[in-house]
Design a protein around this motif. Structure first.
Motif, PDB file in Angstrom:
ATOM      1  N   LEU A  18      56.819  81.711  72.561  1.00 13.48           N
ATOM      2  CA  LEU A  18      57.726  80.816  73.231  1.00 13.48           C
ATOM      3  C   LEU A  18      56.821  80.178  74.520  1.00 13.48           C
ATOM      4  N   SER A  19      57.410  79.122  74.798  1.00 11.39           N
ATOM      5  CA  SER A  19      56.838  78.406  76.068  1.00 11.39           C
ATOM      6  C   SER A  19      56.877  79.022  77.152  1.00 11.39           C
ATOM      7  N   PRO A  20      55.818  79.186  77.954  1.00 13.73           N
ATOM      8  CA  PRO A  20      55.756  79.868  79.084  1.00 13.73           C
ATOM      9  C   PRO A  20      56.604  79.484  80.408  1.00 13.73           C
ATOM     10  N   THR A  21      56.854  78.159  80.406  1.00 16.35           N
ATOM     11  CA  THR A  21      57.647  77.415  81.263  1.00 16.35           C
ATOM     12  C   THR A  21      58.855  77.821  81.215  1.00 16.35           C
ATOM     13  N   VAL A  22      59.659  77.738  79.692  1.00 20.82           N
ATOM     14  CA  VAL A  22      60.903  77.963  79.557  1.00 20.82           C
ATOM     15  C   VAL A  22      61.137  79.388  79.762  1.00 20.82           C
ATOM     16  N   VAL A  23      60.207  80.295  79.410  1.00 21.39           N
ATOM     17  CA  VAL A  23      60.313  81.692  79.735  1.00 21.39           C
ATOM     18  C   VAL A  23      60.547  82.048  81.357  1.00 21.39           C
ATOM     19  N   LEU A  24      59.677  81.518  82.023  1.00 20.31           N
ATOM     20  CA  LEU A  24      59.771  81.620  83.304  1.00 20.31           C
ATOM     21  C   LEU A  24      61.070  81.168  84.091  1.00 20.31           C
TER      22      LEU A  24
ATOM     23  N   PHE B 220      66.688  82.180  85.881  1.00 17.91           N
ATOM     24  CA  PHE B 220      68.068  82.058  85.667  1.00 17.91           C
ATOM     25  C   PHE B 220      68.885  83.236  85.288  1.00 17.91           C
ATOM     26  N   GLY B 221      68.105  84.175  84.507  1.00 14.43           N
ATOM     27  CA  GLY B 221      68.966  85.415  83.942  1.00 14.43           C
ATOM     28  C   GLY B 221      69.132  86.118  85.249  1.00 14.43           C
ATOM     29  N   GLY B 222      68.048  86.397  86.198  1.00 17.42           N
ATOM     30  CA  GLY B 222      68.132  87.233  87.383  1.00 17.42           C
ATOM     31  C   GLY B 222      68.885  86.746  88.307  1.00 17.42           C
ATOM     32  N   TRP B 223      69.152  85.362  88.323  1.00 19.53           N
ATOM     33  CA  TRP B 223      70.377  84.785  89.255  1.00 19.53           C
ATOM     34  C   TRP B 223      71.782  85.047  88.576  1.00 19.53           C
TER      35      TRP B 223
ATOM     36  N   LEU C  24      67.466  90.893  79.251  1.00 17.50           N
ATOM     37  CA  LEU C  24      68.007  90.103  78.118  1.00 17.50           C
ATOM     38  C   LEU C  24      67.708  88.829  77.748  1.00 17.50           C
ATOM     39  N   VAL C  25      66.808  88.235  78.594  1.00 11.87           N
ATOM     40  CA  VAL C  25      66.204  86.825  78.298  1.00 11.87           C
ATOM     41  C   VAL C  25      65.666  86.666  77.220  1.00 11.87           C
ATOM     42  N   MET C  26      64.490  87.569  76.792  1.00 16.56           N
ATOM     43  CA  MET C  26      63.519  87.378  75.667  1.00 16.56           C
ATOM     44  C   MET C  26      64.273  87.472  74.299  1.00 16.56           C
ATOM     45  N   PRO C  27      65.339  88.432  74.252  1.00 18.94           N
ATOM     46  CA  PRO C  27      65.983  88.429  72.752  1.00 18.94           C
ATOM     47  C   PRO C  27      66.821  87.241  72.612  1.00 18.94           C
ATOM     48  N   LEU C  28      67.445  86.820  73.941  1.00 17.84           N
ATOM     49  CA  LEU C  28      68.298  85.790  73.744  1.00 17.84           C
ATOM     50  C   LEU C  28      67.480  84.565  73.266  1.00 17.84           C
ATOM     51  N   LEU C  29      66.252  84.197  73.935  1.00 17.00           N
ATOM     52  CA  LEU C  29      65.544  83.283  73.543  1.00 17.00           C
ATOM     53  C   LEU C  29      64.835  83.424  72.123  1.00 17.00           C
TER      54      LEU C  29
END
Length: 385
Positions: free
Chosen positions: A308-314, A319-322, A331-336
């Protein structure tokens, strides 16, 4: 004679106003769904974790089911294995972790003595001229407030956490026990047979890829944790098993987890050692391990398809933390990964795949004919290559 009007009819192209209306409806629906998920996060977070665990456990459960083990029993067995591994690991690291937590005031004092001059210089530079209160006079009430607040939050949050854990376990067992037959019945009920077949195919791809992703990441993180424990032991850092476990667990959060581990190792080595060289040795060694893991081991085992793109992951972590706090970050990584797999199996999903994928590396591999031609080609002023 065939008239042009008798040819196959094409759907009329929608006007810009109709396209704008459709886009507005999609955005409105997305905003409504996001609002419901945000307001009802106390309900949806356990469901999201149950879905994640069901996806991760589905592959070993189905493998045991093919050997004659009932899905419910296989799911319960997998849960017991996970609890056993987590319990043994927690038992091994609990005592040193508790000691380090208890020594936080001493650690803060050492850090203050080490970095105090730099902090005071910055404080004088940024101060507006008003006399600052002594550190001890300000820190003690603040620490008391933090301790009272933390204890109160723990007492309030404990029953809710237990209820959430029980909910996640029950939902996961229900989803894994139902397995593919339950998904097929649900798909055939909600959508047409042709579309349900496609939906089941996409669901199976998501299940397979998410399970493969987490199995591979777990294997990589175990190796990183073992390497970190060995590195800290060789450098004389106390409790190497604790730091190896910390590195392995936090590495499930790409980039952020390794940064937190590096910060912790720097703090611990600052408290433990008296020379800056030892601190730099610990930091540099861990950076080497993380670099090898991220640039060599992970691409070799995962391949480019699940990268996955590092920029998209960060951005997704932020956004997930907010949006959902710590559960959102987890839950961000399995969703991506699931989003990328779905985009690979739907029409017009190439844009999403390109957005989620890392930037392609330039390759300079030439064919034998191109290499022979390049060697024969003259270079101005320097003969041939």
């Amino acid at each position: 004679m065939t008239h042009p009007s008798s040819g196959p009819s094409h759907p009329a192209r929608r006007s810009p106003l109709e396209q704008l209306s459709s886009l507005a409806l999609v955005l409105l629906a997305a905003g409504g769904i996001a609002t419901v998920l945000y307001v009802g996060r106390a309900v949806f977070v356990p469901i999201a974790f149950a879905l994640l665990f069901a996806l991760v456990l589905s592959s070993p459960v189905e493998a045991l089911h093919r050997h004659g083990v009932a899905r419910g029993l296989a799911a319960l067995l997998m849960f017991l294995i996970i609890l056993l591994v987590a319990g043994v690991t927690l038992r091994l690291v609990w005592s040193p972790a508790r000691q380090w937590i208890a020594s936080i005031p001493h650690t803060a004092k050492v850090l203050e003595d080490t970095f105090g001059p730099v902090a005071k210089a910055l404080e004088h530079r940024l101060a507006d001229g008003s006399p600052a209160a002594p550190v001890s006079a300000r820190a003690t009430p603040l620490m008391e407030q933090v301790e009272v607040s933390a204890s109160g939050k723990v007492l309030v949050a404990t029953p809710e956490a237990v209820a959430d854990i029980v909910t996640v376990v029950i939902l996961t067992l229900f989803l894994v026990t139902g397995g593919a037959p339950m998904a097929a019945r649900l798909a055939s009920t909600l959508i047409s047979s042709r579309k349900s077949t496609k939906a089941l195919h996409i669901l199976e791809a998501v299940r397979s890829e998410v399970a493969r992703y987490y199995a591979t990441i777990a294997l990589i993180n175990v190796g990183l944790g073992a390497a970190t424990a060995l590195m800290t032991w060789l450098l004389g850092l106390p409790d190497p098993l604790l730091w190896g476990t910390l590195a392995g667990v936090l590495n499930f959060l790409p980039y952020i987890g390794s940064t937190i581990t590096l910060l912790v190792l720097v703090i611990v080595s600052t408290v433990t050692y008296t020379s800056l060289a030892h601190v730099l040795a610990v930091a540099a060694s861990f950076l080497v391990l993380v670099t090898v893991e991220g640039q060599v081991v992970e691409p070799l085992l995962l391949g480019r398809r699940l990268k996955l793109s590092p920029t998209v992951v960060l951005l997704a972590f932020w956004f997930g933390g907010w949006f959902w706090g710590i559960p959102g970050i987890v839950l961000v990584m399995p969703l991506l990964v699931a989003l990328k797999v779905v985009a690979e199996h739907v029409p017009n999903g190439r844009i999403v795949v390109a957005l989620l994928s890392p930037a392609p590396r330039p390759h300079f591999k030439l064919t034998r004919r191109e290499l022979h031609a390049a060697r024969r080609a003259p270079v101005h002023g320097h003969g041939r290559i």
